[in-house]
Design an enzyme around this catalytic site. Structure first.
Site, PDB file in Angstrom:
ATOM      1  N   LYS A  79       1.048  -1.136   0.132  1.00 29.39           N
ATOM      2  CA  LYS A  79      -0.245  -0.088  -0.026  1.00 29.39           C
ATOM      3  C   LYS A  79       1.015   1.615   0.120  1.00 29.39           C
ATOM      4  CE  LYS A  79      -3.590   1.863   2.160  1.00 29.39           C
ATOM      5  NZ  LYS A  79      -4.995   2.232   3.958  1.00 29.39           N
ATOM      6  N   SER A 154      -9.826   1.402   3.038  1.00 29.44           N
ATOM      7  CA  SER A 154      -9.005   2.346   1.853  1.00 29.44           C
ATOM      8  C   SER A 154      -7.848   1.455   0.909  1.00 29.44           C
ATOM      9  CB  SER A 154      -8.408   3.374   2.065  1.00 29.44           C
ATOM     10  OG  SER A 154      -7.187   2.149   3.462  1.00 29.44           O
ATOM     11  N   SER A 178     -10.235  -1.264   6.460  1.00 32.06           N
ATOM     12  CA  SER A 178      -9.892  -0.820   5.178  1.00 32.06           C
ATOM     13  C   SER A 178      -8.797  -2.202   4.238  1.00 32.06           C
ATOM     14  CB  SER A 178      -8.401   0.022   5.096  1.00 32.06           C
ATOM     15  OG  SER A 178      -9.389   1.580   5.509  1.00 32.06           O
TER      16      SER A 178
END
Ligand code: GLN
Length: 472
Positions: A79, A154, A178
């Protein structure tokens, strides 16, 4: 039919590498080729890295020596809020578009030691705020099961990278769901560790008392390997711990699964609830027992989260002022430097949360909002501690509905409601896992859905054990 190298699980790939049926280079090339071919459509990666020849050769040598850890030579997706030295880490924001990390996050150091390879940095909601990746400054990622739908967020890009077989595993961050929510929407296993089980050093902070880095895997075994590689106390994060408080249940020992049915009466789509019941039946068929539990305060978890989280966001993002680092716009005065930089750098959702957070911390309102939410957080944690006297894990559907369409939740509150079952694990610091429990049909497409299990702090092993019963 034999699988292409990029379609393997981590366990399968590690075996193939050890058996010399596959080389590290072949595995890398298969993943990189798939990533380059699919990324224009799926937007999983903000950047696909060049092959690191030295790392590939070193990994191959370790495998050839017979002494390699499971992740040696395995291409992973990271990420964009986890720092990798000499790579950009933008948190999918214009504010950090050109920010290059000067050091490795602790999890990256541990992965490098294990010989893992990094395929690229993945798309996300800006600063990890959102449930769909639509808040990315670089366009949303698409769900490979139906590209008219979001992959969740997310950490949506990390989920897509694994679900679409571009990387064998991935890491995300979970502040309120997330990792678990995009895992559920893309048919993966997603794991949020006990608060402190994984170092946050080198993670771009969202809500510091809530954030944890965790893995996405195609299987429970893969998720466990990915977690075991990064866990542990770290001198660079004073909140980190060994988090090994609970002995795993002995193999075959049965668990009591708490089900708070009073929370499932409304708001959960009917076919998703039926899939959840089927998953519970599978557990009882395997000899585990269901226990009805009450969590009276849990209905307040979402509003509590949406007070505490923005308070921490507003504090953490204060450092992005156009002076220290990140995007810098110059105005007439120092104040206009701040205003212009932050206006140009932050997207709408980020600005909304900074405003909310500043409000709930302001001297006139801190007692009414932030302090009250903090007290409620303690009550909620105590309630979960009590519930765990009667059960070993607590089960919930991960999300109230399957993946939704782009633009469907344009009103912020409807987006926040996505997190109704996930935020509690972050507020209480407890570990939680989402595992696939089947699918529901929408517009002739099968969409994956997930079941979530929560354990007391340090009870990660219980989650891997029970997750395996559902998925095996
Ligand atoms: N969807 C939640 C939010 O928008 C959770 C985000 C996260 O876990 N990073 O805050």
């Amino acid at each position: 039919m034999t699988k292409a190298p990029n379609e393997l699980t981590i366990v399968e790939a590690a075996k193939a590498l050890q058996a010399k049926e596959l080389t590290v280079r072949e595995l890398w090339d298969a993943c990189a080729a798939a990533a380059h071919a699919k990324n224009p459509e799926l937007n999983a990666f903000l950047e696909i890295f060049e092959a690191d020849d030295a790392a590939i050769e070193a990994a191959q040598k370790r495998i050839d020596s017979g002494e390699a850890p499971m992740l040696c030579g395995i291409p992973l997706a990271i990420k964009d809020n986890i720092l990798i030295e000499r790579h950009i880490a933008s948190a999918a924001s214009k504010m950090l578009e050109n920010y290059t990390a000067t050091y490795d996050a602790t999890v990256i150091s541990k992965l490098k030691e294990a010989g893992a390879l990094f395929l690229g940095r993945t798309n996300m909601d800006e600063f990890a705020m959102g449930s769909s990746t639509e808040n990315s400054a670089y366009g949303a990622s698409k769900n490979p099961h139906d590209t008219s739908r979001v992959p969740g967020g997310s950490s949506g890009g990390s989920a897509v990278a694994v679900a679409a077989h571009l990387a064998l595993g991935a890491y995300g961050s979970d502040t309120g769901g997330s990792i678990r929510q995009p895992a559920a929407h893309t048919g993966l296993v997603g794991f949020k560790p006990t608060y402190g089980a994984v170092s946050r050093s080198g993670l771009i902070a969202m809500g510091s008392s809530l954030d944890q880095i965790g893995p996405f895997g195609k299987t429970v075994e893969d998720a466990k390997i990915l977690f075991d590689t990064i866990r542990g106390a770290d001198a660079l994060d004073a909140t980190s711990t060994a988090a090994d408080f609970y002995k795993p249940k002995a193999a075959g020992e049965k668990m009591r699964i708490g089900v708070p049915r009073h929370r499932l009466k409304e708001g959960v789509e009917a076919d998703l609830l039926a899939t959840f019941e089927a998953a519970l039946e599978k557990l009882t068929a395997a000899g585990h027992t269901l226990v009805d539990i009450e969590l009276p305060t849990s209905g307040y978890a979402l509003p509590v989260y949406y007070v505490i989280m923005p308070a921490e966001v507003s504090t953490n993002l204060a450092r992005l002022d156009g002076i220290r680092y990140g995007l810098a716009k110059r105005g007439e005065t120092l104040l206009s430097d701040y205003v212009e930089s932050r206006t140009a750098g932050f997207g709408a959702e980020t600005r909304r949360r900074i405003l909310l957070g500043t409000f709930v911390l302001s001297s006139g309102y801190i007692d009414a909002y932030y302090r009250k939410a903090d007290r409620a957080r303690h009550v909620l944690t105590a309630e979960y501690d009590t519930a765990f006297e009667d059960c070993d894990v607590i089960a919930f559907p991960t999300t109230p509905s399957p993946a939704f369409k782009f633009g469907e939740k344009s009103d912020p509150v409807s987006m926040y409601l996505e997190d109704v079952f996930t935020v509690t694990a972050n507020l209480t610091g407890m570990p939680a896992i989402s595992v696939p429990m089947g699918s529901v049909e929408r517009e002739e497409k099968q969409l994956p859905v997930g079941v979530q299990f929560t354990a007391p702090k340090g009870g990660e092993e219980r989650l891997f054990t029970i997750g395996k019963v559902v998925t095996d």
